[in-house]
Design a protein around this motif. Sequence first.
Motif, PDB file in Angstrom:
ATOM      1  N   LEU A 163       0.314   7.885   5.360  1.00 21.45           N
ATOM      2  CA  LEU A 163      -0.149   6.503   5.488  1.00 21.45           C
ATOM      3  C   LEU A 163      -0.193   6.087   6.955  1.00 21.45           C
ATOM      4  O   LEU A 163      -1.175   5.476   7.415  1.00 21.45           O
ATOM      5  CB  LEU A 163       0.763   5.568   4.701  1.00 21.45           C
ATOM      6  CG  LEU A 163       0.494   4.068   4.870  1.00 21.45           C
ATOM      7  CD1 LEU A 163      -0.937   3.707   4.491  1.00 21.45           C
ATOM      8  CD2 LEU A 163       1.500   3.248   4.069  1.00 21.45           C
ATOM      9  N   GLU A 192      -4.758  16.870  -4.205  1.00 21.59           N
ATOM     10  CA  GLU A 192      -5.564  15.910  -4.955  1.00 21.59           C
ATOM     11  C   GLU A 192      -5.844  16.415  -6.362  1.00 21.59           C
ATOM     12  O   GLU A 192      -5.861  15.631  -7.325  1.00 21.59           O
ATOM     13  CB  GLU A 192      -6.852  15.617  -4.199  1.00 21.59           C
ATOM     14  CG  GLU A 192      -6.608  14.879  -2.876  1.00 21.59           C
ATOM     15  CD  GLU A 192      -7.843  14.770  -2.014  1.00 21.59           C
ATOM     16  OE1 GLU A 192      -8.808  15.541  -2.245  1.00 21.59           O
ATOM     17  OE2 GLU A 192      -7.865  13.916  -1.102  1.00 21.59           O
ATOM     18  N   SER A 217       2.350   1.502  -3.721  1.00 16.35           N
ATOM     19  CA  SER A 217       1.371   1.663  -4.798  1.00 16.35           C
ATOM     20  C   SER A 217       0.497   2.898  -4.627  1.00 16.35           C
ATOM     21  O   SER A 217       0.143   3.555  -5.623  1.00 16.35           O
ATOM     22  CB  SER A 217       0.493   0.418  -4.916  1.00 16.35           C
ATOM     23  OG  SER A 217      -0.279   0.232  -3.742  1.00 16.35           O
ATOM     24  N   ASP A 218       0.128   3.233  -3.375  1.00 22.21           N
ATOM     25  CA  ASP A 218      -0.837   4.306  -3.156  1.00 22.21           C
ATOM     26  C   ASP A 218      -0.212   5.618  -2.710  1.00 22.21           C
ATOM     27  O   ASP A 218      -0.906   6.638  -2.673  1.00 22.21           O
ATOM     28  CB  ASP A 218      -1.868   3.876  -2.105  1.00 22.21           C
ATOM     29  CG  ASP A 218      -2.741   2.724  -2.576  1.00 22.21           C
ATOM     30  OD1 ASP A 218      -2.624   2.331  -3.758  1.00 22.21           O
ATOM     31  OD2 ASP A 218      -3.527   2.210  -1.764  1.00 22.21           O
ATOM     32  N   PHE A 219       1.062   5.598  -2.374  1.00 26.04           N
ATOM     33  CA  PHE A 219       1.709   6.822  -1.904  1.00 26.04           C
ATOM     34  C   PHE A 219       2.991   7.121  -2.682  1.00 26.04           C
ATOM     35  O   PHE A 219       3.124   8.187  -3.284  1.00 26.04           O
ATOM     36  CB  PHE A 219       1.982   6.726  -0.392  1.00 26.04           C
ATOM     37  CG  PHE A 219       0.723   6.727   0.428  1.00 26.04           C
ATOM     38  CD1 PHE A 219       0.232   7.898   0.961  1.00 26.04           C
ATOM     39  CD2 PHE A 219       0.022   5.554   0.646  1.00 26.04           C
ATOM     40  CE1 PHE A 219      -0.946   7.910   1.708  1.00 26.04           C
ATOM     41  CE2 PHE A 219      -1.158   5.546   1.384  1.00 26.04           C
ATOM     42  CZ  PHE A 219      -1.641   6.728   1.919  1.00 26.04           C
ATOM     43  N   TYR A 234      -3.725  15.094   2.051  1.00 26.25           N
ATOM     44  CA  TYR A 234      -5.172  14.987   1.891  1.00 26.25           C
ATOM     45  C   TYR A 234      -5.847  16.329   1.638  1.00 26.25           C
ATOM     46  O   TYR A 234      -7.060  16.452   1.763  1.00 26.25           O
ATOM     47  CB  TYR A 234      -5.785  14.296   3.108  1.00 26.25           C
ATOM     48  CG  TYR A 234      -5.492  12.814   3.123  1.00 26.25           C
ATOM     49  CD1 TYR A 234      -6.169  11.938   2.282  1.00 26.25           C
ATOM     50  CD2 TYR A 234      -4.505  12.293   3.954  1.00 26.25           C
ATOM     51  CE1 TYR A 234      -5.886  10.587   2.275  1.00 26.25           C
ATOM     52  CE2 TYR A 234      -4.215  10.936   3.958  1.00 26.25           C
ATOM     53  CZ  TYR A 234      -4.914  10.090   3.115  1.00 26.25           C
ATOM     54  OH  TYR A 234      -4.622   8.740   3.103  1.00 26.25           O
ATOM     55  N   GLN A 277      -2.732  15.970  -8.300  1.00 24.41           N
ATOM     56  CA  GLN A 277      -2.540  14.552  -8.577  1.00 24.41           C
ATOM     57  C   GLN A 277      -3.334  14.111  -9.799  1.00 24.41           C
ATOM     58  O   GLN A 277      -2.840  13.324 -10.622  1.00 24.41           O
ATOM     59  CB  GLN A 277      -2.962  13.719  -7.368  1.00 24.41           C
ATOM     60  CG  GLN A 277      -2.555  12.258  -7.477  1.00 24.41           C
ATOM     61  CD  GLN A 277      -1.060  12.073  -7.366  1.00 24.41           C
ATOM     62  OE1 GLN A 277      -0.467  12.421  -6.351  1.00 24.41           O
ATOM     63  NE2 GLN A 277      -0.432  11.523  -8.390  1.00 24.41           N
ATOM     64  N   ASN A 335       3.702   4.047 -14.338  1.00 24.89           N
ATOM     65  CA  ASN A 335       4.316   3.350 -13.213  1.00 24.89           C
ATOM     66  C   ASN A 335       5.391   2.373 -13.675  1.00 24.89           C
ATOM     67  O   ASN A 335       5.236   1.733 -14.714  1.00 24.89           O
ATOM     68  CB  ASN A 335       3.254   2.568 -12.429  1.00 24.89           C
ATOM     69  CG  ASN A 335       2.276   3.474 -11.733  1.00 24.89           C
ATOM     70  OD1 ASN A 335       2.650   4.494 -11.158  1.00 24.89           O
ATOM     71  ND2 ASN A 335       0.995   3.118 -11.781  1.00 24.89           N
ATOM     72  N   PRO A 357       2.278   7.303  -6.773  1.00 22.09           N
ATOM     73  CA  PRO A 357       1.600   8.546  -7.158  1.00 22.09           C
ATOM     74  C   PRO A 357       2.495   9.771  -7.027  1.00 22.09           C
ATOM     75  O   PRO A 357       2.466  10.660  -7.882  1.00 22.09           O
ATOM     76  CB  PRO A 357       0.416   8.602  -6.183  1.00 22.09           C
ATOM     77  CG  PRO A 357       0.130   7.178  -5.866  1.00 22.09           C
ATOM     78  CD  PRO A 357       1.481   6.520  -5.811  1.00 22.09           C
ATOM     79  N   ASP A 404      -1.516  12.500 -12.946  1.00 25.91           N
ATOM     80  CA  ASP A 404      -1.882  11.149 -13.383  1.00 25.91           C
ATOM     81  C   ASP A 404      -2.309  11.147 -14.846  1.00 25.91           C
ATOM     82  O   ASP A 404      -2.018  10.201 -15.589  1.00 25.91           O
ATOM     83  CB  ASP A 404      -3.004  10.594 -12.502  1.00 25.91           C
ATOM     84  CG  ASP A 404      -2.530  10.268 -11.094  1.00 25.91           C
ATOM     85  OD1 ASP A 404      -1.303  10.301 -10.854  1.00 25.91           O
ATOM     86  OD2 ASP A 404      -3.381   9.992 -10.233  1.00 25.91           O
ATOM     87  N   GLU A 422       0.836  -1.207   0.000  1.00 27.13           N
ATOM     88  CA  GLU A 422       0.000   0.000   0.000  1.00 27.13           C
ATOM     89  C   GLU A 422       0.866   1.250   0.000  1.00 27.13           C
ATOM     90  O   GLU A 422       0.561   2.235  -0.684  1.00 27.13           O
ATOM     91  CB  GLU A 422      -0.925  -0.009   1.223  1.00 27.13           C
ATOM     92  CG  GLU A 422      -1.866   1.180   1.282  1.00 27.13           C
ATOM     93  CD  GLU A 422      -2.821   1.138   2.466  1.00 27.13           C
ATOM     94  OE1 GLU A 422      -3.592   2.110   2.644  1.00 27.13           O
ATOM     95  OE2 GLU A 422      -2.789   0.135   3.222  1.00 27.13           O
TER      96      GLU A 422
END
Length: 410
Positions: free
Chosen positions: A96, A322, A69-71, A317, A325, A226, A74, A329, A66
């Motif tokens: 996280l 966001e 992949s998620d922090f 957050y 991001q 990625n 990105p 992306d 996690e």
Amino acid sequence: MKKKVVLAYSGGLDTSIILKWLQTERDYEVVAFTADIGQGDEVEEARVKALNTGAVAAYALDLQEEFVSDFVFPMMRSAALYEGYYLLGTSIARPLIAKKLVEIAEQEGAVAIAHGATGKGNDQVRFEMTALALRPDIQTVAPWREWSFKGRADLEAFARQHGIPVPTTQKDPWSTDANLLHISYEGGILEDPWAEPPAHMFKLTVDPALAPDTPEYVEIEFEGGNPVAIDGERLSPAALLARANQLAGAHGVGRLDLVENRFVGMKSRGVYETPGGTLLYHARRAVESLTLDREVLHQRDALAPKYAELVYNGFWYAPEREALQAYFDHVAARVTGTARIKLFKGNATVVGRKSPISLYDKELVTFEADNVYNQADAAAFIKLNALRLRVKARADQKAAQQALLEETGA
């Protein structure tokens, strides 16, 4: 019934003291939480130690996949560097950890979270900003901002009073923080920005001077923004970053010595090892050079420092992070291809790149004869782009002539 607090617990002396202090001085039941984001065997040891120190429950969660992949990934899609150098290895781990603190607090019915960050640093901001963004009513206990201990001797006396083991040998005179992306070193002898870091301090990278005398070539494959494979072997995000660390670290790649500007307002000196992150950064830029439109790439690079600042300052957050991001992306979706990197004596050098969607057109750039580009077109291109410069130059010349006439009285 006593209130519960969830403590971010590392297993070290400081957080062990904090655990006991929360019990004895604040009358909390303490739930300990240790995040496994790649720091090794110490995670399970910390869980057991927390229970032995009096925690009513202790969590040790494997968050490596996690985390990457998620922090990490990105963030990497933004090409972010804080103040031009720092790959944000500590910064990106905090949201996280704080997210999991809040989740465990919900699960355990805790009214507060607690951390061991000092009142001088960035981590207090990162932990608490994340927690408040996810649970607006959460309370935070930050002992370093509250207790009356004046120094290390006071802490050790408290530890002995409550049966917490105090190391009898001298600890390395600096503090470290490790995860799958990097290791940071701060404090102690490193507080002198003129002092060179001790050679024995580094853990992830060999001394570049002692690295192999033969270079190693590595191929990094990207799909849709990625990294997905190294030397043709597809790996999960965490496994890929671990492999990149191993390869680059063996050649002394990824050391950084930086005086940075903390969010709270002071300058601090940090020394970092980010071997895999450095390798992936250069590989990504190589593939981007083929696949991203010039103006898109330049615009992305103009926005990346703001994104890095948001991550560094604890705004993971926040809506602006966001929003950025989403843009990054979208841009990164075209980053598909392979980079070939030469690892040698502390350097990661791009020596090749290819992509099935490359914008590089050899027929256009060749110095040989071609049938797709009329070089005479460049004359009009230059003249039009120079038009405003010519207008300004003529205006300046006219003003200078007028000033001269007025000066001479002509």
